[in-house]
Design a protein around this motif. Structure first.
Motif, PDB file in Angstrom:
ATOM      1  N   VAL A  35     -30.149   9.724   9.398  1.00 31.11           N
ATOM      2  CA  VAL A  35     -29.897  11.158   9.188  1.00 31.11           C
ATOM      3  C   VAL A  35     -28.994  11.692  10.303  1.00 31.11           C
ATOM      4  CG1 VAL A  35     -30.998  13.441   9.298  1.00 31.11           C
ATOM      5  CG2 VAL A  35     -31.957  11.661   7.825  1.00 31.11           C
ATOM      6  N   ILE A  62     -29.430  14.018   2.442  1.00 30.81           N
ATOM      7  CA  ILE A  62     -30.627  13.898   3.283  1.00 30.81           C
ATOM      8  C   ILE A  62     -31.873  14.191   2.444  1.00 30.81           C
ATOM      9  CG2 ILE A  62     -31.903  14.960   5.200  1.00 30.81           C
ATOM     10  CD1 ILE A  62     -29.169  15.350   6.607  1.00 30.81           C
ATOM     11  N   ALA A  63     -31.838  15.280   1.669  1.00 30.08           N
ATOM     12  CA  ALA A  63     -32.992  15.642   0.850  1.00 30.08           C
ATOM     13  C   ALA A  63     -33.238  14.592  -0.231  1.00 30.08           C
ATOM     14  CB  ALA A  63     -32.782  17.015   0.218  1.00 30.08           C
ATOM     15  N   ALA A 105     -24.182  17.594   4.079  1.00 31.34           N
ATOM     16  CA  ALA A 105     -25.099  16.532   4.507  1.00 31.34           C
ATOM     17  C   ALA A 105     -26.508  16.779   3.963  1.00 31.34           C
ATOM     18  CB  ALA A 105     -25.134  16.437   6.033  1.00 31.34           C
ATOM     19  N   ALA A 106     -26.852  18.046   3.727  1.00 29.89           N
ATOM     20  CA  ALA A 106     -28.219  18.385   3.318  1.00 29.89           C
ATOM     21  C   ALA A 106     -28.596  17.700   2.004  1.00 29.89           C
ATOM     22  CB  ALA A 106     -28.377  19.907   3.198  1.00 29.89           C
ATOM     23  N   ILE A 108     -34.881  21.496   3.097  1.00 29.51           N
ATOM     24  CA  ILE A 108     -35.511  20.181   3.304  1.00 29.51           C
ATOM     25  C   ILE A 108     -34.822  19.455   4.457  1.00 29.51           C
ATOM     26  CG2 ILE A 108     -35.836  17.878   2.287  1.00 29.51           C
ATOM     27  CD1 ILE A 108     -36.270  19.301  -0.436  1.00 29.51           C
ATOM     28  N   ALA A 109     -33.488  19.438   4.443  1.00 29.50           N
ATOM     29  CA  ALA A 109     -32.751  18.751   5.507  1.00 29.50           C
ATOM     30  C   ALA A 109     -32.971  19.441   6.849  1.00 29.50           C
ATOM     31  CB  ALA A 109     -31.257  18.701   5.163  1.00 29.50           C
ATOM     32  N   ALA A 110     -32.931  20.775   6.854  1.00 28.03           N
ATOM     33  CA  ALA A 110     -33.086  21.517   8.111  1.00 28.03           C
ATOM     34  C   ALA A 110     -34.472  21.276   8.709  1.00 28.03           C
ATOM     35  CB  ALA A 110     -32.850  23.006   7.877  1.00 28.03           C
ATOM     36  N   PHE A 115     -22.745  20.737   7.439  1.00 25.46           N
ATOM     37  CA  PHE A 115     -24.195  20.542   7.360  1.00 25.46           C
ATOM     38  C   PHE A 115     -24.686  20.728   5.929  1.00 25.46           C
ATOM     39  CE2 PHE A 115     -28.616  21.874   7.444  1.00 25.46           C
ATOM     40  CZ  PHE A 115     -29.179  20.911   8.260  1.00 25.46           C
ATOM     41  N   PHE A 170     -36.483  18.791   8.203  1.00 19.70           N
ATOM     42  CA  PHE A 170     -36.675  17.409   8.656  1.00 19.70           C
ATOM     43  C   PHE A 170     -36.044  17.204  10.038  1.00 19.70           C
ATOM     44  CE2 PHE A 170     -35.462  13.011   9.285  1.00 19.70           C
ATOM     45  CZ  PHE A 170     -36.685  12.391   9.087  1.00 19.70           C
TER      46      PHE A 170
END
Lengths: 267, 267
Positions: A92, A114-115, A110-111, B114-116, A107, B118
């Motif tokens: 991540v 990542i999710a 990327a989210a 979710i990404a934030a 960002f 994590f």
């Protein structure tokens, strides 16, 4: 028999003929197979959004799901007990560092991977954890999901009146959903008679309530994936098994059930 | 002394006067404090994107970071060893279920929180894990980050020529970055003399190489947050400490360093 049903049966049979022996064997080959399924599921997520997978970010997203899925701490002994999670965290970080290096990757970009990789990796990791405990836990989850699907279909067709989630999945009914739960509880009860160890450390009645929860979780996993597909305007998440759709189509319920079973300390 | 520097010093002092005793004490109060910091950091993430926090999804996003940060498995004994991760997974599921229930909330909307959560939760959880091991690991991370910042500033001002990441953080130079690394290695070396236990299970030389990695990770964490802020067009992530910006501004480097220290088995 229609051509389509024939195709479904043949390829469904082939898939089971590959999957069941791998599950029964367990071990590293099974784990790597599940890791590859997780990568494919992320590939489907990226594809639904129209994102390329043959980029650094695409490969990192699939790698993230792979390392989260595998029980890395069992092989790389220097890692802490949550080795797969910290390894996932490092991948991540690489995705986040892409927002510094790439001129057009933010960002918010990327989210999404990542999710997606967390959702997929968490579920498949729990499948492997269940198998490491013993095969019964995996069979229980499979039985609950299959019983839920069949029960919901049979009861829904006969008694279905009130729509369950018309915007996301127009054919599902509340009656069908309840039929799915009942069916899952029945099958769980029978399985508990054959294999009493399967519900340790719980007693019979508490575990039947948990079976209700697992059946609901399976249905929610199904609805969440329907919602994702509806959002992107696709019918299937991919073409993994002809006639059956993608990895996500086949594992959507299980991706919710296994982590919940893990939460309740079954493995 | 300028008004602004005066404000920075006063509020920086107050923040340290609260933070240092809490870190030294450790225990539940410290852990809940860190959990609240994680929630605040997610709040900043949501705010930067212009998302409300007083919604079900906003509260779930902050809750996700909170449960991932806290070592839940130490308190809820029925949870598995990675209790915080499975609890985080369940909150993620609730965010995903919102895509079924809410008519205007899609998987892509859920991906951002979710990404934030994590990213934030992983880092703050590693801070708590470090503190549970012993205070030295926390001090080491703080020293490395402070030494990196000061060294990079001093060397950069004097010798800085080549830009490090002009698009994201225009004032940083490659010379400054190298100065930061050198400074971190020096400070780590001194700390190792005073507290030889801090680098177990590594030997002196390997650990000095790791110190280089940790310093680079701290700088990358800083750049990632700069990239996030630049993307959203904000100067500070929030107003947590007057003159110092938000939680993310203060912890950006540490959010990268602690998980990496955890990865290398230091706690």
């Amino acid at each position: 028999m229609s051509k389509n049903l024939q195709k479904r049966l043949i390829f469904g049979g082939i898939a089971l003929a590959i999957f069941i022996p791998l599950v029964l064997t367990g071990g590293v080959i099974f784990q790597i197979f599940v890791g590859l399924l997780a990568m494919l599921a992320v590939h489907e997520f990226l594809q639904m959004k129209g994102l390329p997978t043959a980029t650094i970010e695409g490969v990192l997203a699939m790698l993230a799901a792979f390392v989260l899925t595998l029980p890395l701490e069992n092989y790389l002994k220097f890692l802490p007990v949550d080795g797969n999670v910290v390894a996932y965290g490092l991948v991540v970080f690489l995705l986040l560092i892409s927002t510094v290096l790439g001129s057009n990757y933010t960002f918010e970009d990327a989210a999404y991977p990542i999710a997606a990789s967390f959702y997929v990796g968490l579920g498949f990791n729990a499948l492997i954890d269940a198998r490491l405990m013993n095969i019964d836990k995996v069979l229980l989850a499979l039985f609950i999901v299959w019983a839920t699907d069949s029960g919901a279909y049979l009861v829904g067709v006969r008694f279905g009146k009130r729509k369950l989630a018309p915007r996301v999945s127009p054919n599902k009914t509340i009656e069908g959903s309840l039929g799915g739960i009942l069916s899952a509880v029945l099958v769980t009860g029978i399985f508990m008679l054959v294999r009493p160890q399967v519900y340790a450390p719980y007693n019979v009645f508490v575990f039947l309530i948990l079976a209700v929860l697992f059946s609901i979780a399976g249905q929610l996993g199904d609805l969440v994936e329907s919602s994702v597909k509806r959002h992107f305007g696709v019918k299937d998440s991919g073409k993994f098994i002809p006639g059956h759709g993608g990895v996500l189509d086949r594992f959507d319920s299980l991706l919710f059930v296994f982590p919940l079973m893990h939460f309740f300390g079954l493995f």
